[in-house]
Design an enzyme around this catalytic site. Structure first.
Site, PDB file in Angstrom:
ATOM      1  N   CYS A  99       0.852  -1.193   0.000  1.00 49.36           N
ATOM      2  CA  CYS A  99       0.000   0.000   0.000  1.00 49.36           C
ATOM      3  C   CYS A  99       0.891   1.248   0.000  1.00 49.36           C
ATOM      4  CB  CYS A  99      -0.899   0.012   1.234  1.00 49.36           C
ATOM      5  SG  CYS A  99      -1.864   1.540   1.333  1.00 49.36           S
ATOM      6  N   GLU A 129       3.480  -5.850   8.556  1.00 49.40           N
ATOM      7  CA  GLU A 129       3.825  -4.443   8.266  1.00 49.40           C
ATOM      8  C   GLU A 129       4.957  -3.976   9.192  1.00 49.40           C
ATOM      9  OE1 GLU A 129       0.552  -1.581   8.327  1.00 49.40           O
ATOM     10  OE2 GLU A 129       1.974  -0.012   8.848  1.00 49.40           O
TER      11      GLU A 129
END
Ligand code: 2E6
Ligand code: F3S
Length: 308
Positions: A99, A129
Site C-alpha cells: 500500500c 507491516e
C-alpha cells in the site's frame, strides 16, 4: 422473535490499498495466467485469499518457495529491504502491491534514521507491516506497543528520538502512547501527519457512531487483520458487546438473544459481499446507513499491470 434493525457503519470494507492489491493479483492472473506467486497473504482476509487461490494465485510464506525467475507479488503490508534484496538476487520478477501509505512510512523511517535519530515504531510485534518497517534499520528502530513499553525504553540519545506508527492502530490508544513518548522525550519528532491511515481512522469513527446506538456490534474480518480487530476492541471499549466474524457462518444464535439493534461494519480487507450476506441472514427489517465520511481516495496500479 423481533427482527433487528441494522446500523450499517460507513465507510466499511475495502480501502483503496486493498482494492489496489487485489486488482494487482487479478490483473496478473488475467494477463500472464497462473500460477502467480504471492509472498504472504495479499491482504489479511481468508475469503480474499481463497478466491484468488482458486483463480491460480499461490501464496507462499517466503521467497525460497518461489521458482527462480518467476513473478512474485509483495503483499499490501510491505517488505523489508532484505526481502527486496533477496528477490533481486534470485532474479524474481517483482510486482509490488505494498500500500502506498505503508511505503510512505518506510520512507519516513529511512529519513529519520538518516538524521541520526533512534526511531520508535509504535505497533504490534510480529505483524508483517511492522516486520517490514523495522527491517529498514533493525539496529536503529525500536518497537513499542504500549505506555508501559515507553516507560521501559532506553535510547542512546534522548534528544534524538522520532516516532512512527503502524497504519492500522487504534487512534485513541496511539494518542496515549505518543503522549507518553513526548513526556519522556520532550524533543520527540514525528511524521508530518499521522501514520494511521485514512481508512483505519474512518472505519473507527464509523464504528464508534454505530456502537453508541447498538446492543451488539458485528465486524466482518479475519482474526489476523489488525484494523478489523481494532474495530471490535473499540466497540467493546465503548461498552457494546462486539464480535469479529469471518463470514455469516460465524454468527452464534446466543449473541442475538434480546438484541434489537445491531451495528455492522467490516475491516478494510473484508469483501463487501460478506456484509451483504450478513444483512440477509439477520433478516433485518430496517437497514440504516450511518455515514460519518465519504471516501474518494484511489491509488494507481503499478506500471507492470496497468491496462494499455
Ligand atoms: C496493508 C496495510 C494495512 O492486519 P492489517 O489490518 O494491517 O491488514 P489487512 O490486510 O487486514 O488490511 C489492509 C491493510 C493492508 N492494512
Ligand atoms: Fe493502506 Fe490503510 Fe488500506 S495502509 S491497505 S489504506 S488500511
Amino acid at each position: 422473535m423481533v427482527l433487528p434493525v441494522v446500523l450499517l457503519a460507513s465507510p466499511r470494507s475495502f480501502c483503496a490499498g486493498v482494492e489496489r492489491a487485489v486488482e494487482i493479483v487479478e490483473q496478473l492472473l488475467e494477463q500472464r495466467g497462473g500460477p502467480i506467486h504471492v509472498r504472504k497473504q495479499i491482504v489479511h482476509n481468508t475469503h480474499v485469499v481463497a478466491e484468488l487461490e482458486e483463480r491460480g494465485a499461490v501464496f507462499v510464506d517466503e521467497l525460497d518457495a518461489v521458482p527462480d525467475g518467476a513473478t512474485v507479488v509483495f503483499s499490501a503490508h510491505g517488505v523489508s529491504p532484505a526481502v527486496r534484496r533477496e528477490a533481486a538476487r534470485r532474479g524474481l520478477d517483482v510486482v509490488d502491491a505494498t500500500c502506498p501509505l505503508v511505503t510512505k512510512v518506510h520512507a519516513e523511517a529511512r529519513r529519520f534514521v538518516a538524521r541520526g535519530d533512534t526511531v520508535v515504531l509504535i505497533g504490534h510485534a510480529g505483524h508483517e507491516e511492522v516486520e517490514g518497517t523495522l527491517g529498514e534499520a533493525p539496529d536503529r528502530i525500536v518497537l513499542v506497543d504500549s505506555v508501559a513499553d515507553v516507560r521501559a525504553l532506553e535510547v542512546p540519545d534522548p534528544t534524538k528520538v522520532s516516532y512512527l506508527t503502524q497504519t492500522t492502530l487504534a487512534v485513541d490508544e496511539t494518542t496515549e502512547v505518543v503522549a507518553a513518548l513526548k513526556a519522556r522525550f520532550p524533543a520527540l519528532r514525528g511524521p508530518a501527519s499521522d501514520d494511521i491511515c485514512y481508512a483505519t481512522t474512518n472505519r473507527q469513527d464509523a464504528v464508534r457512531e454505530v456502537a453508541a446506538d447498538a446492543d451488539l456490534v458485528l465486524v466482518v474480518g479475519s482474526a489476523n487483520s489488525s484494523n478489523s480487530v481494532r474495530l471490535v476492541e473499540l466497540a467493546r471499549r465503548q461498552g457494546t458487546p462486539a464480535h469479529l466474524i469471518d463470514d455469516v457462518s460465524d454468527i452464534r444464535p446466543e449473541w442475538l438473544a434480546g438484541v434489537r439493534v445491531i451495528g455492522l461494519s467490516a475491516g478494510a480487507s473484508a469483501p463487501p459481499r460478506l456484509v451483504d450476506e450478513v444483512i440477509t441472514a439477520l433478516g433485518a427489517w430496517d437497514v440504516q446507513v450511518r455515514e460519518t465520511t465519504r471516501e474518494t481516495i484511489q491509488f494507481t496500479l503499478p506500471a507492470a499491470v496497468r491496462r494499455r
